[in-house]
Design a protein around this motif. Structure first.
Motif, PDB file in Angstrom:
ATOM      1  N   ILE A 129       0.838  -1.201   0.000  1.00 43.00           N
ATOM      2  CA  ILE A 129       0.000   0.000   0.000  1.00 43.00           C
ATOM      3  C   ILE A 129       0.873   1.251   0.000  1.00 43.00           C
ATOM      4  CG2 ILE A 129      -1.671   1.341   1.340  1.00 43.00           C
ATOM      5  CD1 ILE A 129      -2.842  -1.311   2.321  1.00 43.00           C
ATOM      6  N   ALA A 130       1.912   1.254   0.848  1.00 39.93           N
ATOM      7  CA  ALA A 130       2.799   2.416   0.933  1.00 39.93           C
ATOM      8  C   ALA A 130       3.550   2.643  -0.376  1.00 39.93           C
ATOM      9  CB  ALA A 130       3.790   2.224   2.082  1.00 39.93           C
ATOM     10  N   VAL A 131       4.025   1.569  -1.001  1.00 43.65           N
ATOM     11  CA  VAL A 131       4.778   1.692  -2.255  1.00 43.65           C
ATOM     12  C   VAL A 131       3.943   2.371  -3.330  1.00 43.65           C
ATOM     13  CG1 VAL A 131       5.678   0.362  -4.213  1.00 43.65           C
ATOM     14  CG2 VAL A 131       6.427  -0.163  -1.885  1.00 43.65           C
ATOM     15  N   PHE A 132       2.684   1.948  -3.464  1.00 41.62           N
ATOM     16  CA  PHE A 132       1.851   2.516  -4.525  1.00 41.62           C
ATOM     17  C   PHE A 132       1.311   3.898  -4.174  1.00 41.62           C
ATOM     18  CE2 PHE A 132       1.801  -1.932  -5.803  1.00 41.62           C
ATOM     19  CZ  PHE A 132       2.005  -1.801  -7.165  1.00 41.62           C
ATOM     20  N   GLN A 133       1.343   4.247  -2.896  1.00 42.15           N
ATOM     21  CA  GLN A 133       0.986   5.611  -2.527  1.00 42.15           C
ATOM     22  C   GLN A 133       2.140   6.577  -2.790  1.00 42.15           C
ATOM     23  OE1 GLN A 133      -0.534   6.009   1.439  1.00 42.15           O
ATOM     24  NE2 GLN A 133      -2.450   4.993   0.994  1.00 42.15           N
ATOM     25  N   ILE A 134       3.360   6.136  -2.533  1.00 40.98           N
ATOM     26  CA  ILE A 134       4.521   7.014  -2.662  1.00 40.98           C
ATOM     27  C   ILE A 134       5.037   7.053  -4.092  1.00 40.98           C
ATOM     28  CG2 ILE A 134       6.897   7.386  -1.909  1.00 40.98           C
ATOM     29  CD1 ILE A 134       6.142   6.021   0.714  1.00 40.98           C
ATOM     30  N   TRP A 135       5.121   5.892  -4.719  1.00 41.31           N
ATOM     31  CA  TRP A 135       5.755   5.781  -6.027  1.00 41.31           C
ATOM     32  C   TRP A 135       4.753   5.525  -7.143  1.00 41.31           C
ATOM     33  CZ3 TRP A 135      10.072   2.065  -3.933  1.00 41.31           C
ATOM     34  CH2 TRP A 135      10.977   2.809  -3.205  1.00 41.31           C
ATOM     35  N   SER A 136       3.591   6.103  -7.051  1.00 42.69           N
ATOM     36  CA  SER A 136       2.560   5.869  -8.073  1.00 42.69           C
ATOM     37  C   SER A 136       2.990   6.391  -9.441  1.00 42.69           C
ATOM     38  CB  SER A 136       1.248   6.544  -7.657  1.00 42.69           C
ATOM     39  OG  SER A 136       1.438   7.951  -7.486  1.00 42.69           O
ATOM     40  N   GLU A 137       3.902   7.363  -9.472  1.00 44.02           N
ATOM     41  CA  GLU A 137       4.373   7.923 -10.733  1.00 44.02           C
ATOM     42  C   GLU A 137       5.647   7.249 -11.243  1.00 44.02           C
ATOM     43  OE1 GLU A 137       2.547  10.050 -12.350  1.00 44.02           O
ATOM     44  OE2 GLU A 137       1.084  10.153 -10.723  1.00 44.02           O
ATOM     45  N   SER A 138       6.126   6.264 -10.520  1.00 46.68           N
ATOM     46  CA  SER A 138       7.343   5.582 -10.943  1.00 46.68           C
ATOM     47  C   SER A 138       7.072   4.679 -12.134  1.00 46.68           C
ATOM     48  CB  SER A 138       7.916   4.756  -9.786  1.00 46.68           C
ATOM     49  OG  SER A 138       8.255   5.583  -8.695  1.00 46.68           O
ATOM     50  N   VAL A 146      10.512  -3.620  -6.923  1.00 42.35           N
ATOM     51  CA  VAL A 146      10.297  -3.339  -5.500  1.00 42.35           C
ATOM     52  C   VAL A 146       9.282  -4.309  -4.906  1.00 42.35           C
ATOM     53  CG1 VAL A 146       9.374  -1.652  -3.862  1.00 42.35           C
ATOM     54  CG2 VAL A 146      10.936  -0.911  -5.661  1.00 42.35           C
ATOM     55  N   CYS A 147       8.175  -4.522  -5.600  1.00 42.77           N
ATOM     56  CA  CYS A 147       7.142  -5.440  -5.110  1.00 42.77           C
ATOM     57  C   CYS A 147       7.635  -6.879  -5.109  1.00 42.77           C
ATOM     58  CB  CYS A 147       5.878  -5.303  -5.953  1.00 42.77           C
ATOM     59  SG  CYS A 147       5.071  -3.698  -5.752  1.00 42.77           S
ATOM     60  N   TRP A 148       8.487  -7.228  -6.077  1.00 45.92           N
ATOM     61  CA  TRP A 148       9.099  -8.560  -6.074  1.00 45.92           C
ATOM     62  C   TRP A 148       9.896  -8.774  -4.794  1.00 45.92           C
ATOM     63  CZ3 TRP A 148      13.879 -10.652  -5.491  1.00 45.92           C
ATOM     64  CH2 TRP A 148      14.060 -11.977  -5.897  1.00 45.92           C
ATOM     65  N   GLY A 149      10.698  -7.788  -4.410  1.00 46.45           N
ATOM     66  CA  GLY A 149      11.493  -7.904  -3.199  1.00 46.45           C
ATOM     67  C   GLY A 149      10.640  -8.011  -1.947  1.00 46.45           C
ATOM     68  N   ILE A 150       9.581  -7.216  -1.883  1.00 43.33           N
ATOM     69  CA  ILE A 150       8.682  -7.265  -0.720  1.00 43.33           C
ATOM     70  C   ILE A 150       8.021  -8.638  -0.618  1.00 43.33           C
ATOM     71  CG2 ILE A 150       6.514  -6.365   0.219  1.00 43.33           C
ATOM     72  CD1 ILE A 150       7.324  -3.632  -0.921  1.00 43.33           C
ATOM     73  N   ALA A 151       7.494  -9.132  -1.729  1.00 41.90           N
ATOM     74  CA  ALA A 151       6.811 -10.423  -1.720  1.00 41.90           C
ATOM     75  C   ALA A 151       7.771 -11.556  -1.355  1.00 41.90           C
ATOM     76  CB  ALA A 151       6.176 -10.687  -3.085  1.00 41.90           C
ATOM     77  N   VAL A 182       1.702  -7.072 -10.591  1.00 40.51           N
ATOM     78  CA  VAL A 182       2.063  -5.653 -10.645  1.00 40.51           C
ATOM     79  C   VAL A 182       2.288  -5.215 -12.086  1.00 40.51           C
ATOM     80  CG1 VAL A 182       3.796  -3.944  -9.967  1.00 40.51           C
ATOM     81  CG2 VAL A 182       3.034  -5.662  -8.325  1.00 40.51           C
ATOM     82  N   TRP A 183       2.956  -6.041 -12.851  1.00 41.69           N
ATOM     83  CA  TRP A 183       3.239  -5.686 -14.249  1.00 41.69           C
ATOM     84  C   TRP A 183       1.955  -5.587 -15.069  1.00 41.69           C
ATOM     85  CZ3 TRP A 183       2.683  -8.048 -19.084  1.00 41.69           C
ATOM     86  CH2 TRP A 183       3.356  -7.396 -20.127  1.00 41.69           C
TER      87      TRP A 183
END
Length: 251
Positions: A129-138, A146-151, A182-183
């Protein structure tokens, strides 16, 4: 007498260590809140990382194992900093501080398999949730890695509680599956309130699969329960597909 004195000194040291630990646990959330309120968010992030100095207080060959063991706690801490920074009201910021205290005092210290599973699920959910709130424009590439590493790290934390022989392979498989979600959905990046579609899908499916694994490992999984979990996960995926606005969302 000497043995009794040594025991007394040992108990005093243990008492001092416990007191200092509780003092740190109580001070860390307050320090994060104060730093974010003063617009020193980057210092709050640095404080979270510095709080894990003991990861590197051992021989270098143990560093990777220590990072993997402490990853979920780091993820939760960094996510809380992000949520405090993004909160629209002071009341919400205080709520996140309280929830972080609950994490540090109630959830994090537990070592039973059920609690370790809860730690992994919480860490994965709040981090995504935090990743997509902060880096939504990435770029999608950044989000995927990033999500691969978290998972991967959250699933390794979960599987470590059950001495899973295929822990590494299973974690890689889950990380690849999460990165694929994610992709695919990242091209549209639809939000349901503060939660992005990929975070919702991965969290819901991860909770369902983790629950099935836990019940099966503890010999409490019946055919009816398994069908219920699969049905619920299917309904969530179907709801996302049917009721999402897929137009003009491409990034």
């Amino acid at each position: 007498m000497k043995l009794q004195r040594r025991q007394t000194r040992g108990s005093k040291r243990t008492g001092y260590s416990a007191f200092l630990h509780m003092l740190f646990v109580g001070a860390l959330p307050l320090a994060l809140y104060a730093l974010v309120r003063l617009d020193f968010t980057w210092v709050a992030v640095l404080l979270i990382l510095l709080s894990k100095w003991r990861i590197f207080a051992v021989k270098a060959r143990h560093w990777l194992a220590n990072i993997r063991a402490n990853a979920v706690d780091i993820f939760v801490g960094l996510s809380v900093v992000a949520f405090i920074d993004l909160s629209s009201t002071q009341l919400l910021q205080i709520l996140w501080v309280i929830l972080y205290v609950v994490w540090l005092v109630v959830v994090k210290p537990r070592s039973a398999p059920l609690w370790i599973g809860i730690q992994a699920i919480i860490a994965q959910t709040v981090s995504l949730i935090a990743v997509f709130q902060i880096w939504s424009e990435s770029s999608i590439t950044t989000l995927v890695f990033v999500c691969w590493g978290i998972a991967y790290l959250c699933s390794r934390h979960f599987l470590a509680a059950f001495d899973e022989a295929m822990a590494r392979g299973t974690a890689y498989a889950w990380a690849f599956f999460s990165a694929s979600i994610v992709w695919l959905s990242g091209h549209w990046l639809i939000y349901y309130g503060p939660i992005a579609q990929p975070a919702l899908l991965i969290s819901a499916l991860g909770y369902g699969l983790a629950s099935i694994y836990y019940l099966d490992h503890t010999d409490r999984l019946t055919l009816a329960v398994r069908r219920q979990f699969i049905a619920v996960m299917g309904v969530i995926v179907l709801f996302v597909i049917v009721f999402s606005d897929w137009t003009d969302k491409t990034i």
